[in-house]
Design an enzyme around this catalytic site. Structure first.
Site, PDB file in Angstrom:
ATOM      1  N   LYS A   1     -61.640   8.701  40.110  1.00 21.81           N
ATOM      2  CA  LYS A   1     -62.208   7.865  41.194  1.00 21.81           C
ATOM      3  C   LYS A   1     -62.059   8.870  42.479  1.00 21.81           C
ATOM      4  CE  LYS A   1     -61.319   5.659  44.353  1.00 21.81           C
ATOM      5  NZ  LYS A   1     -61.910   5.659  45.751  1.00 21.81           N
TER       6      LYS A   1
ATOM      7  N   CYS B   1     -52.739  18.393  53.107  1.00 18.22           N
ATOM      8  CA  CYS B   1     -51.585  17.755  52.832  1.00 18.22           C
ATOM      9  C   CYS B   1     -50.250  18.790  52.918  1.00 18.22           C
ATOM     10  CB  CYS B   1     -51.302  17.096  51.363  1.00 18.22           C
ATOM     11  SG  CYS B   1     -51.419  18.416  50.099  1.00 18.22           S
TER      12      CYS B   1
ATOM     13  N   GLU C   1     -64.392   7.415  48.892  1.00 16.54           N
ATOM     14  CA  GLU C   1     -65.669   7.073  49.072  1.00 16.54           C
ATOM     15  C   GLU C   1     -66.598   7.877  50.163  1.00 16.54           C
ATOM     16  OE1 GLU C   1     -63.020   3.551  49.975  1.00 16.54           O
ATOM     17  OE2 GLU C   1     -62.754   5.308  49.126  1.00 16.54           O
TER      18      GLU C   1
END
Length: 496
Positions: A173, A281, A176
């Site tokens: 996933k 990160c 978007e």
């Protein structure tokens, strides 16, 4: 306008929800496509494909799996420029940075090519009279990977090469914001010969995430993102019986001691603070200057920062835009807050003149001095090109800053004193430590991950820990009262 679809059974799947979200080019602000947002039914269709493919892939030989992974590696090496251009078009980072992202992800693919060695079990002959005991590791089943926008290729590649190599099927996933890289990699897997259903892509928003976290067919979840969402993923996934590794946020400190090479440290702070527009990160966002070096160090960083070219990542630029206008404005609000709190804005990215579209999501590198630990610019993960300078008198004060942070992802120390460096690596409460290395992302055969609120779960990404995450141990105790075998075959033994 093109719709970026889901992928399963080695083909695109438009879904049935009819819902989409815009995908933009951050350098121009233009909408370049629409990404499908899955309904629950769409998500279940993709997950079902992964579940159906699992038994056959689990039973596929290691020799065959490795051949396919080698082929994927070769195809990726040949065409990585295409993937880098896709990343730049949807994320905004400069092409050279996107190529670097792909190369670091490729390291995990290459690590996975040695899976046959990594999966070797153990055996004890005659543990009891005529009884043998052996251990082996087997895949967990269909797994979900939920990846962030900042590394649309590398972060998924932290996980899926090892998951696939160890015999699992995958549902990825992607974010978007930059979903096309996932489809490109799915097409490459199909070209490499990966059977249908082994690698699948589920586009979408929270609906897709929640189905992955709750669907009983998914046995494990790998996640990278912000700490609040990592906490949610871990709590929800484990409540539904899943194995979860959820990598969260960070506030990475770099300590510069008085004996350090300040030119090296200044170069490192610019590279680590402003590379990929700070959307890493592992970016350094808090520079801790120890002793009386701060003025000189800030001057050196300022000089270097002012030479950076900000613009469209496809042009001759050092740093591109931020990923969305909303994110750009949020990062700028932290600079506003720091200024209002009394910090000194040494280099102000809010006034940048970028070589790109007028509607691009521009924010230049920003250096803020005289930051204190109660300011939001210090306490919060900003995830943008903002470097804060905190001045302290001693090593002990600097160490306490790092150790008192709720995050524990990465840190670095700059010094020429081996004793101080050795003490730091022992005392600091952080998962990844750099000694004169600002972004200590380990090679693929070591594992990536932090401590404290930077990791939820017990297992880091890739390396030996990654192999263990995607497999389960099994011990077999055997006794054969009358073993025998027979038959003639003079041909040379072959792997199959």
């Amino acid at each position: 306008m093109a719709v970026i679809s889901h992928w399963f059974d080695n083909k695109t799947f438009p879904g049935t929800s009819g819902n989409t979200a815009p995908v933009t080019n951050p350098a121009t602000g233009a909408v370049t496509g629409q990404v499908a947002l899955a309904s629950v039914e769409d998500a279940r269709a993709v997950i079902d494909a992964a579940a159906a493919a699992f038994p056959t892939w689990r039973d596929t030989s290691l020799a065959k799996r490795t051949q396919i992974i080698f082929k994927f590696r070769e195809l990726l090496n040949e065409r990585k420029g295409e993937l880098a251009e896709i990343i730049t078009a949807e994320h905004g980072k400069v092409v050279s940075d996107a190529l670097g992202e792909v190369s670091r992800g490729q390291e995990v693919v290459e690590f996975a090519c040695g899976i046959a060695h990594l999966l070797k079990g153990g055996m004890t002959e005659n543990a009891s009279t005529n009884v043998d005991v052996s251990s082996l590791r087997q895949p967990v089943g269909p797994v979900g990977i939920i990846s962030p926008f900042n590394f649309p290729a590398m972060v998924p590649m932290w996980f899926f090469p090892i998951a696939i190599a160890t015999g699992n099927t995958v549902v990825l996933k992607p974010s978007e914001k930059d979903p096309t890289a996932a489809i490109w990699m799915a097409e490459l897997w199909a070209e490499a010969g990966l059977p249908a259903g082994v690698f699948n892509v589920l586009q979408g928003d929270k609906t897709s995430v929640d189905e992955l976290l709750t669907n009983p067919a998914i046995k494990a979840i790998s996640f990278v993102g912000s700490t609040p969402i990592a906490q949610y993923v871990y709590a929800t996934g484990t409540a539904h019986g899943k194995r979860v590794q959820a990598l969260g946020g960070a506030k990475n400190h770099a300590i510069v001691l008085p004996d350090a090479d300040l030119d090296l440290a200044a170069d490192a702070m610019v590279n680590a603070g402003f590379g990929s527009a700070g959307e890493r990160c592992m970016a350094i966002s808090a520079l801790v200057a120890v002793g009386d070096i701060a003025d000189e160090l800030v001057a050196k960083i300022t000089e270097r920062t002012n030479t950076l070219k900000i613009g469209d990542g496809t042009k001759d630029s050092d740093m591109g835009p931020l990923v969305t206008k909303v994110h750009r404005d949020k990062v700028a609000s932290y600079i506003d807050a720091g200024e209002n709190d009394g910090a000194t804005i040494v280099v102000d990215g809010r006034t940048v003149q970028a070589d790109g579209g007028a509607d691009g999501f521009w924010l230049g590198p920003t250096l803020i001095d005289h930051v204190t630990t109660d300011m939001s610019v210090y306490t919060d993960e900003i995830f943008g090109p903002v470097l804060s300078v905190i001045r302290v008198d001693s090593y002990d004060e600097a160490l306490e800053l790092v150790n008192s942070s709720p995050f524990g992802n990465g840190t670095a120390i700059f010094t020429n004193d081996g004793g101080a460096a050795r003490r730091f690596q022992n005392e600091v409460e952080v998962g990844m430590v750099g000694i004169n290395v600002p972004i200590p992302v380990p090679m693929a055969y070591y594992s990536f991950g932090g401590w404290k609120n930077s990791l939820f779960g017990d297992t880091h990404a890739h390396g030996a820990e990654g192999v263990h995450f995607f497999t389960r141990g099994k011990v077999v105790t055997t006794r054969w009262l009358d073993p025998s075998h027979g038959g003639l075959n003079l041909g040379f033994p072959q792997n199959a």
